[in-house]
Write an enzyme that holds these catalytic residues in place. Sequence first.
Site, short mmCIF file in Angstrom:
data_model
loop_
_atom_site.label_atom_id
_atom_site.label_comp_id
_atom_site.label_asym_id
_atom_site.label_seq_id
_atom_site.Cartn_x
_atom_site.Cartn_y
_atom_site.Cartn_z
N ASP A 192 0.83 -1.11 0.20
CA ASP A 192 0.01 -0.02 -0.17
C ASP A 192 0.78 1.20 0.00
O ASP A 192 0.35 2.28 -0.08
CB ASP A 192 -0.80 0.02 1.37
N ASP A 218 7.58 1.91 10.83
CA ASP A 218 7.05 1.50 9.62
C ASP A 218 6.94 0.06 9.85
O ASP A 218 7.80 -0.75 10.16
CB ASP A 218 8.17 1.27 8.45
N THR A 219 5.33 -0.52 9.81
CA THR A 219 5.16 -1.84 10.08
C THR A 219 4.87 -2.72 8.89
O THR A 219 4.44 -2.22 7.94
CB THR A 219 4.18 -1.72 11.10
N PRO A 220 5.10 -4.05 9.18
CA PRO A 220 4.83 -5.03 7.88
C PRO A 220 3.22 -4.81 7.58
O PRO A 220 2.34 -5.00 8.47
CB PRO A 220 5.23 -6.31 8.32
N LYS A 255 -1.44 6.22 -3.84
CA LYS A 255 -1.59 6.09 -5.03
C LYS A 255 -2.64 6.73 -6.24
O LYS A 255 -3.38 6.08 -6.89
CB LYS A 255 -1.31 4.65 -5.38
N LEU A 289 0.72 -44.36 22.14
CA LEU A 289 -0.06 -44.13 20.89
C LEU A 289 -1.31 -45.10 21.11
O LEU A 289 -1.28 -46.08 21.88
CB LEU A 289 0.55 -44.52 19.68
N SER A 290 -2.23 -45.04 20.40
CA SER A 290 -3.57 -45.97 20.61
C SER A 290 -3.13 -47.36 19.85
O SER A 290 -2.19 -47.56 18.66
CB SER A 290 -4.65 -45.51 19.47
N SER A 292 -2.93 -38.95 25.61
CA SER A 292 -2.41 -37.64 25.96
C SER A 292 -1.35 -37.25 25.21
O SER A 292 -0.05 -37.15 25.52
CB SER A 292 -2.00 -37.63 27.43
#
Length: 631
Positions: free
Chosen positions: A34, A109-111, A165, A467-468, A540
């Site tokens: 922008d 100035d931020t992204p 712009k 694991l199961s 878990s």
Amino acid sequence: MTETLVQTKPAPAAAADDAQKSLLRFLTCGSVDDGKSTLIGRLLYDSKLILDDQLAALERDSRRHGTTGEDLDLALLVDGLEAERQQGITIDVAYRFFATKRRSFIVADTPGHEQYTRNMATGASNADLAVILIDARKGVLTQTKRHSYICSLLGIRHIALAVNKIDIAGYDQAVFDRIVAEYMSFAEGLNFISVTPVPLSARFGDNVTVRSEHTPWYQGPTLVEHLETVDVESDAAAKPFRFPVQWVNRPNLDFRGFSGTVASGTVKPGDKITVAASGKETTVSRVVTYDGDLAEARAGDAVTLTLADEVDIARGDLLAAPEARPEVADQFAAHLLWMGDEPMLPGRPYLMRIGARYVPVKMTALKHRIDVDTLEHFAARTLSLNEIGVGNFSTAAAIAFDPYVDNRETGAFILIDRYTNATVGAGMIDHGLRRAANIHRQALLVGREDRERLNGHKPAVLWFTGLSGSGKSTIANLVERQLHDRGVHTFLLDGDNVRHGLNRDLGFTDAERVENIRRVGEVAKLFVESGSIVLCSFISPFRDERRMVREMFSAEEFLEVFIDTPIEDCIARDPKGLYAKALDGQIANFTGVSSPYEPPEAAELVAPTREKTPAEAAEMIVAALDQRGLL
């Protein structure tokens, strides 16, 4: 969150003048491409703050990385990272200083890219005003709305709406009016005091520092004129006194002070203050700085306070005015901007930093997620990257805070992943929750020690994970049988069984798995209080949840038992036919197939089922209990 401070140094005479001017901190934000960096470059260029060698370097860089043909690419003054120049985007947060005859400025100035929203929030947290850029060709985008909402959440009340712009749009007033109308409609739901629209071209300087002849239909101020005159004076000094203690300063036996920055209000020798958490009151003796004592310190001053009394104060405590104390609670409601790549799961333990204090915290309930396009509220179980939600939080200890709308310094917090130490969330406290204020623990005539003596053994939790199909339930059953035969009081909590009753309302999403384990941990804690050995057999799958349960108990009470069975063996066994269905896509969120399993890194006991039969594994576990003196 990363930041870069790049300051263009003014001449010595100018620096002296700048010190007398008011300072405005603002940020530029909006969607990708922008024109944020170009606008800041234009501000620096028109302010004549670019030195000859910098200008020469800019000419070289414009030829190599520029996107403006033969013209100078002013964005390169700010996009300092090589990765940014190659991609044509801003990744880091870059700070620049510039000044006009009327005011000094620090601009961030931020992204604009959604991936770096966390960096944008960093810049917004210290700003008084936001310049939100909109590409005249594209109009209001989702990222425009997201950044606007974050600005509102973080307490920014003044917006300069830069429709950039405008030259590419042919300086068309209709385009400008349409974009402004759309944005104003959206911004009605936000807490802005002022929104000032300006049509501009950052590349050519139209309406940036000088009025453009191409927009005779626009009668408002240029962007710089607005920045020079907008009233954003902070009322922090008029708010109640708040002083987060960052350091206990004890250089010798004769001096004990408390260092930090005054977050709001004022303080001077002789003032009464209170330690918010404990309620202890005392009097300020001195306000100390490196250059000598002050008669008064105001919001923003970094000082060391010495006190008239020896009061127990530590790093992270909040000192406050006795007549206007902050809230102190262990539960509160807050807005949360999620910044983690992994989703936020209610019930999962995180580490919270508020001021200089760190405390364990959980979101106990996610009340809703906010759609940044419409500002509507939607039910949700989790928050994903860059999503914003409102929820209830519970901390391990009471904390002192103010609602964020009242004090940005004492109402903000961040969440830290306890496993990776990454910052994963930024929060703004709405209000405290006092729902448990009148609930107290009932004193019991029969205690845990009495039950231990009656049972003849110590209580403990054996937490079987794997694991199961790994053999958890089989081995846990064999262990309980042996313990029962020896007269040990036991109870087995099995994953399938508890889902028929206690947890029948839970499914298998990540968030529901967390709640499943939290409930089981609380039940296991009750069995330990009864003096029993409780065996918990649960997949878990997440380390964080197993750590959460472990922290409910003392070190000698909790033993993690990892049933180490390779997944190919589990698939081959598949006693319940679940793997076949999961691999066929019939079961979603199945551990090991479509949902991860995180094996323990330091389990007390490991049972490798390729090397031991279930009976041998059970014998090993019982022997380990004997060795630990639990039986």
